[in-house]
Design a protein around this motif. Structure first.
Motif, short mmCIF file in Angstrom:
data_model
loop_
_atom_site.label_atom_id
_atom_site.label_comp_id
_atom_site.label_asym_id
_atom_site.label_seq_id
_atom_site.Cartn_x
_atom_site.Cartn_y
_atom_site.Cartn_z
N ALA A 1 -34.70 84.22 84.06
CA ALA A 1 -34.32 84.42 85.46
C ALA A 1 -35.53 84.95 86.21
O ALA A 1 -36.33 85.69 85.65
N MET A 2 -35.67 84.57 87.47
CA MET A 2 -36.85 84.92 88.26
C MET A 2 -36.54 86.07 89.21
O MET A 2 -35.47 86.10 89.83
N GLN A 3 -37.49 87.02 89.31
CA GLN A 3 -37.35 88.17 90.19
C GLN A 3 -38.67 88.45 90.89
O GLN A 3 -39.73 88.01 90.44
N THR A 4 -38.58 89.18 91.99
CA THR A 4 -39.77 89.70 92.66
C THR A 4 -39.58 91.19 92.93
O THR A 4 -38.45 91.70 92.93
N TRP A 5 -40.70 91.87 93.16
CA TRP A 5 -40.66 93.31 93.45
C TRP A 5 -40.49 93.50 94.95
O TRP A 5 -41.37 93.18 95.73
N ARG A 6 -39.33 94.01 95.36
CA ARG A 6 -39.03 94.23 96.77
C ARG A 6 -38.22 95.50 96.92
O ARG A 6 -37.33 95.77 96.10
N ASP A 7 -38.51 96.26 97.98
CA ASP A 7 -37.72 97.45 98.32
C ASP A 7 -37.60 98.41 97.12
O ASP A 7 -36.54 98.97 96.87
N GLY A 8 -38.69 98.56 96.38
CA GLY A 8 -38.72 99.52 95.30
C GLY A 8 -38.00 99.10 94.04
O GLY A 8 -37.70 99.95 93.18
N GLY A 9 -37.71 97.80 93.86
CA GLY A 9 -37.03 97.35 92.65
C GLY A 9 -37.25 95.88 92.41
O GLY A 9 -37.75 95.15 93.28
N TRP A 10 -36.89 95.42 91.22
CA TRP A 10 -36.97 94.00 90.89
C TRP A 10 -35.70 93.32 91.38
O TRP A 10 -34.59 93.68 90.98
N ARG A 11 -35.86 92.34 92.28
CA ARG A 11 -34.74 91.66 92.91
C ARG A 11 -34.74 90.18 92.54
O ARG A 11 -35.80 89.57 92.42
N ALA A 12 -33.55 89.62 92.41
CA ALA A 12 -33.43 88.21 92.07
C ALA A 12 -34.10 87.35 93.13
O ALA A 12 -34.03 87.64 94.33
N ALA A 13 -34.77 86.29 92.69
CA ALA A 13 -35.43 85.34 93.59
C ALA A 13 -34.99 83.94 93.23
O ALA A 13 -34.93 83.57 92.05
N GLU A 14 -34.67 83.16 94.25
CA GLU A 14 -34.18 81.80 94.01
C GLU A 14 -35.32 80.80 93.86
O GLU A 14 -35.22 79.86 93.08
N ARG A 15 -36.39 81.02 94.62
CA ARG A 15 -37.49 80.07 94.54
C ARG A 15 -38.79 80.76 94.97
O ARG A 15 -38.78 81.84 95.56
N VAL A 16 -39.91 80.11 94.67
CA VAL A 16 -41.22 80.62 95.07
C VAL A 16 -41.40 80.38 96.56
O VAL A 16 -41.12 79.28 97.06
N VAL A 17 -41.86 81.40 97.28
CA VAL A 17 -42.03 81.29 98.72
C VAL A 17 -43.43 81.72 99.11
O VAL A 17 -44.11 82.47 98.39
N LEU A 18 -43.88 81.25 100.27
CA LEU A 18 -45.17 81.66 100.80
C LEU A 18 -45.17 83.16 101.09
O LEU A 18 -44.16 83.71 101.54
N GLY A 19 -46.29 83.80 100.83
CA GLY A 19 -46.41 85.22 101.10
C GLY A 19 -46.09 86.10 99.92
O GLY A 19 -46.34 87.31 99.97
N THR A 20 -45.52 85.54 98.86
CA THR A 20 -45.24 86.29 97.63
C THR A 20 -45.99 85.63 96.50
O THR A 20 -45.78 84.45 96.21
N ARG A 21 -46.88 86.37 95.85
CA ARG A 21 -47.76 85.81 94.83
C ARG A 21 -47.21 85.94 93.43
O ARG A 21 -47.37 85.04 92.61
N ASN A 22 -46.61 87.09 93.13
CA ASN A 22 -46.28 87.41 91.74
C ASN A 22 -44.77 87.35 91.51
O ASN A 22 -43.98 87.87 92.30
N TYR A 23 -44.41 86.75 90.37
CA TYR A 23 -43.00 86.55 90.03
C TYR A 23 -42.75 87.01 88.60
O TYR A 23 -43.54 86.70 87.69
N LEU A 24 -41.67 87.76 88.43
CA LEU A 24 -41.29 88.25 87.11
C LEU A 24 -40.22 87.33 86.52
O LEU A 24 -39.26 86.95 87.21
N PHE A 25 -40.38 86.99 85.25
CA PHE A 25 -39.39 86.20 84.53
C PHE A 25 -38.90 87.02 83.35
O PHE A 25 -39.69 87.46 82.51
N ARG A 26 -37.57 87.22 83.31
CA ARG A 26 -36.94 87.95 82.20
C ARG A 26 -35.76 87.14 81.68
O ARG A 26 -35.19 86.30 82.39
N ALA A 27 -35.37 87.40 80.45
CA ALA A 27 -34.24 86.70 79.86
C ALA A 27 -33.03 86.85 80.76
O ALA A 27 -32.68 87.95 81.18
N ALA A 28 -32.41 85.72 81.09
CA ALA A 28 -31.26 85.74 81.99
C ALA A 28 -30.06 86.42 81.32
O ALA A 28 -29.89 86.32 80.11
#
Length: 258
Positions: free
Chosen positions: A231-258
């Motif tokens: 499952a894909m997440q990004t760091w937002r608002d002080g925590g790792w949040r679910a992300a649906e897709r890669v978007v402009l302006g965000t470089r780094n993406y975390l992948f953890r076992a769903a």
């Protein structure tokens, strides 16, 4: 009476000073991350890594992730840092000595899908080498020529995460960070056995502007990992949040076992 070996006070004091220097270096980087002077994802590493873990820092540069990871895993763990560029690697090595982080294993190798040697492209701007844009010249898609001086190329050794684990008998990998200017899919190909065996957390730079030089897209990379059960997440608002897709302006993406 059996002889008992006792650690001397000077040795204990030196080890304590080393832990203190490493803690200070890690805290300084986390403070810089809060101010967005370095990548903010550093603030979220403590959710992913714990004492005794084994981590890989691929494209370690000057150690922005290496030292916070080293503090988190402690001397019972290990951080394997890979940086083929001579100047950043020399700085990282000097810092490792200064903070006494003997559990950081520094390598001059790049990482890819197979072992060997590859050219490392070192772009420049206004006569200054841009180390953050260095990339391995393998499987490059056709690119239009760019204005300015031709980038410098140096030949560097390349290995794979699977080979390093086999060579050093690493039983489990807990976390992999890779920032290699679009070469991240090749690093993952070279970690196929580790991904299948351990399913480590992955923190990857994913940007179409870099992946495009190898004929790949961000959606392709994230889709491949989702098919593996991540499952894909990004760091937002002080925590790792679910992300649906890669978007402009965000470089780094975390992948953890769903």
């Amino acid at each position: 009476m059996d002889e008992i070996t006792v650690e001397t006070s000077p040795r204990r004091a030196e080890r304590a000073r080393g832990r203190g220097r490493l803690a200070l270096a890690a805290a300084s980087l986390r403070a810089a991350a809060r101010l967005r002077m370095v990548e903010p994802e550093i603030r979220g590493l403590h959710h992913l890594v714990r004492a005794g873990d084994v981590c890989f820092d691929v494209g370690a540069a000057y150690g922005m992730y290496t030292f916070p990871l080293a503090e988190l895993v402690g001397p019972r763990g290990a951080v394997h840092s890979f940086e083929p560029q001579p100047r950043p690697r020399a700085v990282l090595a000097a810092m490792r000595r200064a903070v006494g982080a003997a559990h950081v294993r520094l390598s001059d190798h790049g990482m890819g899908r197979r072992a060997g040697h590859l050219p490392l492209v070192l772009p420049s701007r206004y006569g200054v080498r841009i180390s953050g844009h260095a990339h391995l010249a393998d499987r490059l898609a056709a690119q239009a020529p760019t204005a300015g001086p031709a980038p410098r190329r140096i030949r560097v050794p390349v290995t794979t995460i699977d080979d390093v684990c086999a060579e050093h008998a690493i039983a489990r990998v807990h976390f992999i960070k890779a920032d290699v200017e679009g070469f991240e899919p090749e690093v993952l190909h070279g970690a196929a056995r580790v991904l299948e065996r351990d399913m480590p957390a992955l923190l990857l730079e994913i940007e179409d502007r870099h992946l495009g030089r190898y004929g790949r897209t961000a959606d392709e990379v994230s889709g491949m990992l989702r098919e593996r059960g991540y499952a894909m997440q990004t760091w937002r608002d002080g925590g790792w949040r679910a992300a649906e897709r890669v978007v402009l302006g965000t470089r780094n993406y975390l992948f953890r076992a769903a």
